[in-house]
Write an enzyme that holds these catalytic residues in place. Sequence first.
Site, mmCIF file in Angstrom:
data_model
loop_
_atom_site.group_PDB
_atom_site.id
_atom_site.type_symbol
_atom_site.label_atom_id
_atom_site.label_comp_id
_atom_site.label_asym_id
_atom_site.label_seq_id
_atom_site.Cartn_x
_atom_site.Cartn_y
_atom_site.Cartn_z
ATOM 1 N N ASN A 15 40.565 -110.176 -75.391
ATOM 2 C CA ASN A 15 41.098 -111.446 -75.916
ATOM 3 C C ASN A 15 41.382 -111.346 -77.411
ATOM 4 O O ASN A 15 42.366 -111.901 -77.899
ATOM 5 C CB ASN A 15 40.137 -112.603 -75.617
ATOM 6 N N ARG A 92 26.719 -115.244 -77.160
ATOM 7 C CA ARG A 92 25.548 -115.855 -77.796
ATOM 8 C C ARG A 92 25.761 -117.344 -77.900
ATOM 9 O O ARG A 92 26.872 -117.806 -78.147
ATOM 10 C CB ARG A 92 25.378 -115.315 -79.229
ATOM 11 N N ASN A 108 36.571 -121.457 -78.045
ATOM 12 C CA ASN A 108 36.036 -120.469 -77.099
ATOM 13 C C ASN A 108 36.978 -120.355 -75.908
ATOM 14 O O ASN A 108 37.637 -121.327 -75.543
ATOM 15 C CB ASN A 108 34.650 -120.904 -76.611
ATOM 16 N N HIS A 110 36.884 -119.350 -71.852
ATOM 17 C CA HIS A 110 35.926 -119.168 -70.752
ATOM 18 C C HIS A 110 36.700 -118.943 -69.453
ATOM 19 O O HIS A 110 37.667 -119.660 -69.180
ATOM 20 C CB HIS A 110 35.013 -120.390 -70.638
ATOM 21 N N GLU A 143 27.381 -127.871 -79.204
ATOM 22 C CA GLU A 143 26.078 -127.184 -79.096
ATOM 23 C C GLU A 143 25.733 -126.777 -77.674
ATOM 24 O O GLU A 143 24.784 -126.037 -77.454
ATOM 25 C CB GLU A 143 24.975 -128.093 -79.625
HETATM 26 C C1 GAR Z 1 36.481 -112.975 -71.031
HETATM 27 O O1 GAR Z 1 36.756 -113.085 -69.658
HETATM 28 C C2 GAR Z 1 36.007 -114.301 -71.576
HETATM 29 O O2 GAR Z 1 36.641 -115.402 -70.994
HETATM 30 C C3 GAR Z 1 34.529 -114.274 -71.229
HETATM 31 O O3 GAR Z 1 34.142 -112.948 -71.489
HETATM 32 C C4 GAR Z 1 35.260 -112.085 -71.292
HETATM 33 C C5 GAR Z 1 35.427 -111.247 -72.522
HETATM 34 O O4 GAR Z 1 36.450 -110.294 -72.352
HETATM 35 N N1 GAR Z 1 33.789 -115.225 -71.978
HETATM 36 C C6 GAR Z 1 32.775 -115.932 -71.494
HETATM 37 O O5 GAR Z 1 32.349 -115.803 -70.364
HETATM 38 C C7 GAR Z 1 32.162 -116.938 -72.464
HETATM 39 N N2 GAR Z 1 31.282 -117.834 -71.799
HETATM 40 P P1 GAR Z 1 37.123 -109.597 -73.588
HETATM 41 O O6 GAR Z 1 35.963 -109.029 -74.430
HETATM 42 O O7 GAR Z 1 37.956 -108.517 -72.997
HETATM 43 O O8 GAR Z 1 37.902 -110.619 -74.360
#
Ligand code: GAR
Length: 202
Positions: A15, A92, A108, A110, A143
């Site tokens: 991302n 985190r 963020n 998700h 939060e």
């Molecule tokens: C992504 O799928 C992102 O949406 C998720 O971690 C992955 C990171 O991939 N994030 C979460 O689950 C946050 N709660 P990346 O390091 O290739 O961007």
Amino acid sequence: MKKRIGVLLSGRGSNFEALAESVAAGRIPNAEIAVVISNREGAPGIQRAEARGIKTQVISSKGLEREVYDRQVAAVLDEHQVDVICLAGYMRLLSPFFVAKFLNRILNIHPSLLPSFPGLESQRQALEYGVKFAGCTVHFVDENLDAGPIILQATVPILDGDTEATLSEKILKEEHRIYSQAVNIVLEGKYKIEGRRVLRTG
Ligand code: GAR
């Protein structure tokens, strides 16, 4: 003056890479990625940033209380005068201190249609639940875990043959697309927040 983006990540960094591509291609105009910070030594995302000549910093969280750690991260973000902070696979929870300091400036991504399937392994949760549509969400961070007003979402259909891997891949493609769009909306300031709703104003 270019708007300055700070990226926090813990892992792969795809991302981050998509955001960097969008900045380079002018899809996020008048912006630059000022710094990429990771809590994990050896996060591939840090190597990706270095390869692009973007400033990086690894701040280890080992043994540190949450707010003490977040104050260190905040100091680096302040040093780089960031306008917006993008969490990009940053695994985190943020302290109330950090959220309040950068209120409505932390985004963020998700991999689910929130509020469904927060937390870890959201793609697997969606498959196991049996929903027919999955997707991803870009939201402001508060939060609580994977909460906060939603800026953009995208859906993907879940087909009978889908596995966690194929679904994750389809969702990731959408993540890369809408994260840049959401960052653009926020940096341009063309939105207002009413309750939980993020409404476009331009
Ligand atoms: C992504 O799928 C992102 O949406 C998720 O971690 C992955 C990171 O991939 N994030 C979460 O689950 C946050 N709660 P990346 O390091 O290739 O961007």
